[in-house]
Design a protein around this motif. Structure first.
Motif, PDB file in Angstrom:
ATOM      1  N   LEU B  28      -9.534   6.173   2.498  1.00  0.00           N
ATOM      2  CA  LEU B  28      -8.271   5.593   2.044  1.00  0.00           C
ATOM      3  C   LEU B  28      -7.207   5.807   3.126  1.00  0.00           C
ATOM      4  O   LEU B  28      -6.886   6.947   3.467  1.00  0.00           O
ATOM      5  CB  LEU B  28      -7.838   6.278   0.746  1.00  0.00           C
ATOM      6  N   ALA B  29      -6.685   4.713   3.658  1.00  0.00           N
ATOM      7  CA  ALA B  29      -5.633   4.807   4.684  1.00  0.00           C
ATOM      8  C   ALA B  29      -4.269   4.531   4.061  1.00  0.00           C
ATOM      9  O   ALA B  29      -4.113   3.603   3.259  1.00  0.00           O
ATOM     10  CB  ALA B  29      -5.900   3.806   5.804  1.00  0.00           C
ATOM     11  N   THR B  30      -3.308   5.368   4.416  1.00  0.00           N
ATOM     12  CA  THR B  30      -1.917   5.171   3.999  1.00  0.00           C
ATOM     13  C   THR B  30      -1.044   5.333   5.245  1.00  0.00           C
ATOM     14  O   THR B  30      -1.545   5.676   6.319  1.00  0.00           O
ATOM     15  CB  THR B  30      -1.502   6.208   2.941  1.00  0.00           C
ATOM     16  N   VAL B  31       0.261   5.080   5.078  1.00  0.00           N
ATOM     17  CA  VAL B  31       1.168   5.289   6.206  1.00  0.00           C
ATOM     18  C   VAL B  31       1.961   6.561   5.952  1.00  0.00           C
ATOM     19  O   VAL B  31       2.577   6.718   4.889  1.00  0.00           O
ATOM     20  CB  VAL B  31       2.100   4.080   6.395  1.00  0.00           C
ATOM     21  N   THR B  36       3.126   7.106  10.944  1.00  0.00           N
ATOM     22  CA  THR B  36       1.784   7.097  11.540  1.00  0.00           C
ATOM     23  C   THR B  36       0.729   6.999  10.438  1.00  0.00           C
ATOM     24  O   THR B  36       0.968   7.418   9.306  1.00  0.00           O
ATOM     25  CB  THR B  36       1.534   8.371  12.380  1.00  0.00           C
ATOM     26  N   PRO B  37      -0.446   6.457  10.760  1.00  0.00           N
ATOM     27  CA  PRO B  37      -1.465   6.295   9.729  1.00  0.00           C
ATOM     28  C   PRO B  37      -2.130   7.613   9.327  1.00  0.00           C
ATOM     29  O   PRO B  37      -2.282   8.516  10.154  1.00  0.00           O
ATOM     30  CB  PRO B  37      -2.477   5.360  10.387  1.00  0.00           C
ATOM     31  N   SER B  38      -2.487   7.712   8.055  1.00  0.00           N
ATOM     32  CA  SER B  38      -3.274   8.827   7.525  1.00  0.00           C
ATOM     33  C   SER B  38      -4.542   8.253   6.931  1.00  0.00           C
ATOM     34  O   SER B  38      -4.521   7.159   6.379  1.00  0.00           O
ATOM     35  CB  SER B  38      -2.519   9.545   6.404  1.00  0.00           C
ATOM     36  N   ASN B  39      -5.637   9.013   6.986  1.00  0.00           N
ATOM     37  CA  ASN B  39      -6.928   8.504   6.550  1.00  0.00           C
ATOM     38  C   ASN B  39      -7.761   9.653   6.019  1.00  0.00           C
ATOM     39  O   ASN B  39      -7.875  10.682   6.684  1.00  0.00           O
ATOM     40  CB  ASN B  39      -7.621   7.860   7.768  1.00  0.00           C
ATOM     41  N   ARG B  40      -8.315   9.518   4.810  1.00  0.00           N
ATOM     42  CA  ARG B  40      -9.126  10.585   4.233  1.00  0.00           C
ATOM     43  C   ARG B  40     -10.166  10.013   3.279  1.00  0.00           C
ATOM     44  O   ARG B  40     -10.008   8.905   2.766  1.00  0.00           O
ATOM     45  CB  ARG B  40      -8.261  11.636   3.515  1.00  0.00           C
ATOM     46  N   TRP B  71       5.908   4.657   0.576  1.00  0.00           N
ATOM     47  CA  TRP B  71       5.313   3.394   1.003  1.00  0.00           C
ATOM     48  C   TRP B  71       3.981   3.226   0.274  1.00  0.00           C
ATOM     49  O   TRP B  71       2.980   3.814   0.674  1.00  0.00           O
ATOM     50  CB  TRP B  71       5.141   3.454   2.523  1.00  0.00           C
ATOM     51  N   SER B  73       1.671   1.070  -0.020  1.00  0.00           N
ATOM     52  CA  SER B  73       0.610   0.232   0.528  1.00  0.00           C
ATOM     53  C   SER B  73      -0.561   1.088   1.043  1.00  0.00           C
ATOM     54  O   SER B  73      -0.359   2.120   1.677  1.00  0.00           O
ATOM     55  CB  SER B  73       1.239  -0.571   1.667  1.00  0.00           C
ATOM     56  N   ALA B  74      -1.786   0.643   0.759  1.00  0.00           N
ATOM     57  CA  ALA B  74      -2.967   1.401   1.186  1.00  0.00           C
ATOM     58  C   ALA B  74      -4.117   0.457   1.501  1.00  0.00           C
ATOM     59  O   ALA B  74      -4.138  -0.682   1.016  1.00  0.00           O
ATOM     60  CB  ALA B  74      -3.392   2.370   0.087  1.00  0.00           C
ATOM     61  N   GLU B  75      -5.042   0.915   2.344  1.00  0.00           N
ATOM     62  CA  GLU B  75      -6.265   0.140   2.562  1.00  0.00           C
ATOM     63  C   GLU B  75      -7.487   1.043   2.480  1.00  0.00           C
ATOM     64  O   GLU B  75      -7.590   2.049   3.179  1.00  0.00           O
ATOM     65  CB  GLU B  75      -6.258  -0.623   3.896  1.00  0.00           C
ATOM     66  N   ILE B  76      -8.388   0.649   1.582  1.00  0.00           N
ATOM     67  CA  ILE B  76      -9.683   1.304   1.437  1.00  0.00           C
ATOM     68  C   ILE B  76     -10.636   0.718   2.464  1.00  0.00           C
ATOM     69  O   ILE B  76     -10.674  -0.498   2.650  1.00  0.00           O
ATOM     70  CB  ILE B  76     -10.246   1.037   0.021  1.00  0.00           C
TER      71      ILE B  76
END
Lengths: 196, 196
Positions: B28-31, B36-40, B71, B73-76
């Motif tokens: 799951l990516a968030t801002v 900056t992007p975060s991803n876990r 924010w 918004s997220a991208e799986i």
């Protein structure tokens, strides 16, 4: 020079998961041109020489190139499915395409190109990724000479890590690594044990 | 109501990869708060009722809650290692913690809590994730009554997809799905075949 602790953990994870083809796949998050996150699977192409910089290959026509030009910050999330280890690696990405003015970087791009299989290289000759596919569009037989150097669409990305978060779900341990930059010394890393 | 095409593809992928424990894990990516992007890696907790909304559980003390409040918004990025399929699912996330004023959402949070194993629930009673761990800090024996409702740290996230990118590496097919919202109709999806 001693290998930094997180890189050693990552090398160990790569070794213990090497029987799985997907162990070299990870997810790369960037920030899109509209400020929303983007996330996709990419392939680990090794460390750059003796550094801890991570190499990725991509098609220069992909949307992520536009995104990275605007905002070079990225975070890798790399989960090893056999050893239950997760590495979150944050850093800035350097884009090396054919127009790069640095001859040393162009050499690295060429080296990375020839490290790919001929089949992988051929993919960079395909139609523009992400654009609509026409039903009548026949798949052209692509034949690429093994001695041909990198084509225009081939792009080398180099991520220089500045922060790493390591989680081991078997031992329930979590470690964070942060860079400390001072004028007098090279980049060094500070490790901290944190709650999982 | 017919299942939307991408959801059917996802249900098929979950079925054909169900022998792998990690098939319900995705990135799951968030801002982040600094842009900056975060991803876990997180765990898929099913669809919300009969919708195509994706449920995730998380600790309300995690950094991603702060990020999502700022924010949403997220991208799986969900890669299925056996069938070689990738789903990139973009959408906004609704955060449902214990302070949510909507009784229906609090009911969903409770339902999600009890769908977790007792062991998973106990994790929300542990020390604050991401904070420094004291060596002398003994791991307290946590005993949680099975009838106890959701604790403060338990948070339900609901991602409402608005864009999906499907890639099948075996058939080399790529499809994009985008939502079209009009005043007269419900949300509908438009599919397009694009170059991989």
């Amino acid at each position: 020079m001693a290998t930094v602790a997180w890189k050693q953990l990552l090398l160990n994870a790569l070794e213990s998961n090497s029987h799985l083809k997907h162990s070299t796949f990870f997810q790369l998050a960037t920030v899109g041109t509209n400020g929303t996150p983007s996330n996709r699977t990419v392939v680990f192409r090794g460390f750059q020489d003796n550094t801890d910089n991570i190499q990725i290959n991509t098609d220069a026509r992909n949307r992520k190139i536009e995104e990275l030009k605007r905002w070079p910050s990225a975070e890798i999330c790399w989960y090893f499915t056999d050893s239950w280890e997760q590495f979150r690696i944050h850093g800035n990405i350097d884009i090396i395409d054919g127009a790069n003015p640095d001859p040393l970087k162009l050499q690295q791009r060429e080296k990375s190109w020839f490290a790919n299989s001929l089949r992988s290289r051929s993919q960079y000759l395909g139609p523009n990724p992400g654009l609509p596919r026409l039903i009548e569009q026949a798949q052209p037989e692509v034949s690429l000479d093994p001695s041909t150097g990198p084509v225009d669409a081939f792009c080398l990305l180099i991520l220089e890590p500045d922060q790493v978060d390591y989680l081991n779900l078997k031992s329930n341990q979590r470690l964070t690594f942060k860079t400390v930059v001072s004028a007098a010394t090279d980049k060094s890393w500070v490790m901290e044990r944190v709650n999982p």
